[in-house]
Scaffold this active site. Structure first.
Site, PDB file in Angstrom:
ATOM      1  N   ASP A  20      12.906  10.884 -15.507  1.00 19.66           N
ATOM      2  CA  ASP A  20      12.926   9.707 -14.639  1.00 19.66           C
ATOM      3  C   ASP A  20      14.373   9.469 -14.223  1.00 19.66           C
ATOM      4  OD1 ASP A  20      12.007   6.162 -14.908  1.00 19.66           O
ATOM      5  OD2 ASP A  20      13.104   7.322 -13.422  1.00 19.66           O
ATOM      6  N   ASP A  92      11.903   0.504 -13.628  1.00 19.58           N
ATOM      7  CA  ASP A  92      13.194   1.029 -14.078  1.00 19.58           C
ATOM      8  C   ASP A  92      13.438   0.823 -15.555  1.00 19.58           C
ATOM      9  OD1 ASP A  92      13.620  -0.244 -11.088  1.00 19.58           O
ATOM     10  OD2 ASP A  92      14.361   1.804 -11.370  1.00 19.58           O
ATOM     11  N   HIS A 135      17.666  -8.161 -17.959  1.00 21.37           N
ATOM     12  CA  HIS A 135      16.657  -8.028 -16.897  1.00 21.37           C
ATOM     13  C   HIS A 135      15.255  -8.374 -17.374  1.00 21.37           C
ATOM     14  CE1 HIS A 135      19.570  -6.234 -14.269  1.00 21.37           C
ATOM     15  NE2 HIS A 135      19.791  -5.246 -15.088  1.00 21.37           N
ATOM     16  N   HIS A 174      25.031  -5.727 -12.833  1.00 24.86           N
ATOM     17  CA  HIS A 174      23.697  -6.002 -12.281  1.00 24.86           C
ATOM     18  C   HIS A 174      23.362  -7.473 -12.496  1.00 24.86           C
ATOM     19  CE1 HIS A 174      23.579  -1.655 -13.294  1.00 24.86           C
ATOM     20  NE2 HIS A 174      22.869  -1.570 -12.175  1.00 24.86           N
ATOM     21  N   TYR A 305      27.708   2.848 -18.397  1.00 24.14           N
ATOM     22  CA  TYR A 305      27.128   4.198 -18.403  1.00 24.14           C
ATOM     23  C   TYR A 305      28.153   5.302 -18.315  1.00 24.14           C
ATOM     24  CZ  TYR A 305      23.389   1.000 -17.803  1.00 24.14           C
ATOM     25  OH  TYR A 305      22.553  -0.074 -18.006  1.00 24.14           O
TER      26      TYR A 305
HETATM   27  C1  LIG Z   1      20.635  -5.051 -19.110  1.00 22.97           C
HETATM   28  O1  LIG Z   1      20.545  -3.727 -18.675  1.00 22.97           O
HETATM   29  C2  LIG Z   1      21.780  -3.262 -18.334  1.00 22.97           C
HETATM   30  C3  LIG Z   1      21.810  -2.948 -16.881  1.00 22.97           C
HETATM   31  O2  LIG Z   1      21.952  -4.130 -16.121  1.00 22.97           O
HETATM   32  O3  LIG Z   1      22.950  -2.160 -16.700  1.00 22.97           O
HETATM   33  C4  LIG Z   1      20.522  -2.207 -16.476  1.00 22.97           C
HETATM   34  C5  LIG Z   1      20.654  -1.620 -15.101  1.00 22.97           C
HETATM   35  C6  LIG Z   1      19.343  -1.035 -14.609  1.00 22.97           C
HETATM   36  C7  LIG Z   1      19.632  -0.173 -13.404  1.00 22.97           C
HETATM   37  C8  LIG Z   1      18.379   0.403 -12.815  1.00 22.97           C
HETATM   38  N1  LIG Z   1      18.715   1.256 -11.685  1.00 22.97           N
HETATM   39  C9  LIG Z   1      17.510   1.528 -10.899  1.00 22.97           C
HETATM   40  C10 LIG Z   1      17.772   2.457  -9.769  1.00 22.97           C
HETATM   41  C11 LIG Z   1      16.539   2.515  -8.880  1.00 22.97           C
HETATM   42  N2  LIG Z   1      16.675   3.566  -7.904  1.00 22.97           N
HETATM   43 ZN   LIG Z   2      24.163  -3.352 -15.616  1.00 22.31          ZN
END
Ligand SMILES: COCC(O)(O)CCCCCNCCCN
Ligand SMILES: [Zn+2]
Length: 668
Positions: A20, A92, A135, A174, A305
């Site tokens: 994924d 996600d 989230h 985010h 990340y």
């Molecule tokens: C609290 O969670 C930490 C975070 O905010 O970094 C999670 C980010 C999710 C990012 C998801 N990207 C989806 C891309 C769709 N094409």
């Molecule tokens: Zn984030």
């Protein structure tokens, strides 16, 4: 009191079991890289280790529905196919047979922090957890999150400790929509989030992530969103938002507890954020929150990340929680236009809710397009293919500078043996003071040259300064016969020879502060109750409070909206803080000022006070030693004429000082 660290390697024991692209960045190594960096740097050994624990059902149900909890409870027994099926109903995020166990540990870890802080076992702390939380919503997992760790902690603190007001600062890149939904009608929880938005083109593409989501009903004003509509935001953009939006609201809110959704994907190098703020910015973001709520600050890991910038950012945060001096933030640039527009939009949207904004300029805001955005297929974040990943130019940034531990005696009033009529002579023979400097001093003090006292004072100050610049002491406190004279002499004759830039902050009415430099060797900011000499130079800034320095809300607005941004832009090598006699400034405000100024010049602050102000010695030394400032009482609105004058002053100064800007051209 110490800093708690919660970490349990059990939370590394789940991972993505299928393909994924959206979830592959959320890997166990995020936790091990962070923790191992803390171990390697010796920081984990300086923390109080607090064990993780599983959150109970009741604690999880503070935020989530029974139905959702029951559903997640089934996941440990699911086959791979069932897990994939179960995951499809959410966005996600991925599930794993062990993620429910880890999600309970993540939530429980933050509750352990809250217990350690609220029972006074530690002053502050950080929980290195995964899965993250901000989230996840009442009935749904989302964005790698299963339970909303920080939202649960806020409700838990209120229920178990009677905490009245909780500030949640979400510096993850985010938008923590889960937190926003949880508290948007709750005036006891102020939620602040900045996030990559790009006019709704960035995940999670929510209209309610924009700056005009200010909260609902009695919660109106208690939800502050600052959307970043461009990538590449830098340290100056982040600091401007703290100084001109978050901090004034946070101080006015006067929280009993601060929770941080500490996501480090807002740092340079992160593939999600694509921002350019360096890891040492988190030392300052943490520091700027540490004088709220009597220092009770609880940080929970969210995103991040890029394992290199994540580890560095975590270390910067923990080192600040431990009270170490902050790194200087070199060459801040002016905030970019896009950041200024976001800043202004957030300030305008909240103008009616916060007294610090009552007098803010209120230029017309851009029309917010209400039509739903059409994400063209290719506009969706392209799932990076292997070669694209490698082709994306890797961001590089300097390793954050070493931050030496503060010397033991960080505040000192020199023993008398340094003073003495021949103090200066001895200094000059010891080569500590160049002969020409000795003459300058003598000339400067000709009127009192024979007065041993003045000369003794100067030699004492010089010794303090020397010890500071050799890092033998972190900061100092000197009782002097004439604060204004000593401040000017110090700035003019001592500091300017030993350090490039000295920030001189004078508090209270005084004459003779007529030291004005045009070369910028000193920046004098004089906060008082009377008209200072009118501005002759960019480097002499009189700030007038009609009600004097005893008006805490006016004083605080001057500190947060003027002094802090100026200090960051000026980046002094030394801070000289002169408290004039009968300044009227309250102890709490005085401690907050010292606490905030410690963020500059690696903490090298020299406080000068009138010899007869012994009463103020204790609070001053306590603040210099890094003890959290006493929380300020409920702040009233600044007096209208002061609020207005401060805003006008800021607007006038922003031509010279970019960090004072809060409005971009609204050519939207
Ligand atoms: C609290 O969670 C930490 C975070 O905010 O970094 C999670 C980010 C999710 C990012 C998801 N990207 C989806 C891309 C769709 N094409
Ligand atoms: Zn984030």
């Amino acid at each position: 009191m110490g800093t708690a660290l919660v970490y349990d390697e059990e939370m590394t024991k789940y991972k993505l079991l299928w393909v994924d692209p959206a979830c592959k960045i959320e890997v166990p190594e995020r936790l091990t890289a962070s923790y191992e960096a803390l171990v390697r740097s010796g920081l984990s050994g300086r923390c109080v280790s607090v064990p993780a624990r599983q959150a109970s059902d009741a604690e999880i149900l503070l935020v989530h529905s029974e139905e959702y909890l029951e559903a997640v409870k089934k996941t440990p027994y699911m086959t791979l196919e069932d897990l994939k099926e179960f995951t499809l109903q959410y966005g996600d995020v991925y599930f794993h047979p062990n993620i429910y166990h880890c999600a309970k540990l993540a939530a429980g870890s933050v509750l352990q922090l809250v217990d350690s802080i609220m029972t006074g076992k530690v002053r502050n702390g950080i929980a290195l957890v995964r899965p993250p939380g901000h989230h996840s919503m009442r009935g749904a997992a989302n964005g790698f999150c299963v339970f909303n760790n920080v939202a649960i902690a806020a409700r838990y603190a209120k229920q178990k400790y009677g905490v009245k007001r909780v500030l949640i600062v979400d510096w993850d890149i985010h938008h923590g929509q889960g937190v926003q939904y949880c508290f948007e009608d709750d005036p006891s929880v102020l939620y602040f989030s900045w996030h990559r938005y790009e006019h709704q083109k960035f995940w999670p593409h929510l209209r309610e992530s924009d700056y005009d989501s200010v909260g609902k009903g009695s919660g109106a004003g208690f939800n502050i969103n600052v959307p970043w509509n461009k990538v590449g935001m830098e340290n100056s953009d982040y600091l401007s938002v703290f100084c001109h939006v978050l901090l004034p609201a946070a101080y006015e809110f006067c929280p009993d507890l601060v929770l941080v959704c500490a996501g480090f994907d807002s740092a340079i190098g992160d593939p999600e954020g694509e921002m350019c703020a360096t890891p040492d910015i988190f030392a300052h973001l943490t520091h700027l929150l540490m004088n709220l709520a009597g220092g009770k600050l609880c940080a929970a890991l969210e995103g991040g990340y890029n394992l290199t910038s994540l580890a560095q950012s975590v270390c910067q945060t923990v080192q600040t929680l431990l009270g170490d001096p902050l790194p200087r933030l070199a060459n801040l640039r002016s905030p970019c236009i896009s950041a200024l527009e976001s800043l202004q939009c957030a300030r305008s949207a909240h103008r009616q809710y916060w007294s610090f904004l009552k007098h803010a300029a209120n230029p017309p805001l851009p029309e917010i397009s209400t039509k739903p955005i059409k994400l063209a297929k290719e506009e969706e974040e392209p799932a990076e293919t292997a070669e694209e990943e490698s082709s994306g130019e890797a961001k590089v940034w300097p390793e954050p500078p070493q931050r030496s531990c503060p010397p033991v005696c960080s505040a000192s009033v020199l023993p008398d043996d340094v003073a003495g009529a021949d103090g200066l002579k001895r200094l000059s023979t010891s080569g500590a003071l160049q002969p020409r400097l000795v003459n300058k001093l003598k000339n400067h003090f000709t009127k009192a040259a024979d007065d041993g006292d003045a000369v003794a004072t100067i030699s004492r100050l010089h010794t303090l300064m020397e010890k500071m610049l050799t890092n033998e002491i972190g900061n100092g406190l000197a009782l002097v016969p004439d604060v204004a004279a000593a401040t000017m002499c110090f700035a003019q004759d001592l500091a300017s020879d030993l350090v490039d830039r000295v920030l001189v902050v004078c508090v209270g009415n005084a004459t003779g502060l007529n030291y004005v430099t045009t070369d910028g060797r000193a920046l004098v900011v004089h906060i008082s109750g009377e008209d200072g000499e009118e501005r002759k130079s960019k480097y002499y800034i009189p700030v007038r409070l009609k009600q004097g320095c005893g008006d805490t809300s006016g004083f605080l607005q001057a500190v947060l909206g003027l002094l802090l941004p100026l200090g960051y832009e000026y980046d002094p090598g030394l801070v000289l803080l002169g408290r004039m006699p009968e300044s009227g400034v309250g102890d709490g405000m005085w401690q907050q000022l010292i606490g905030l100024l410690r963020g500059f010049a690696k903490g090298h602050t020299l406080v000068l006070m009138q010899a007869n102000e012994e009463a103020c010695m204790g609070p001053t030394a306590s603040a210099l030693l890094g003890h959290p400032a006493a929380p300020l009482q409920e702040l009233g609105a600044p007096f209208p004429q002061d609020g207005d004058a401060l805003e006008r002053l800021r607007e006038r100064l922003q031509a010279d000082w970019k960090m004072l800007q809060t409005t971009g051209r609204m050519d939207c």
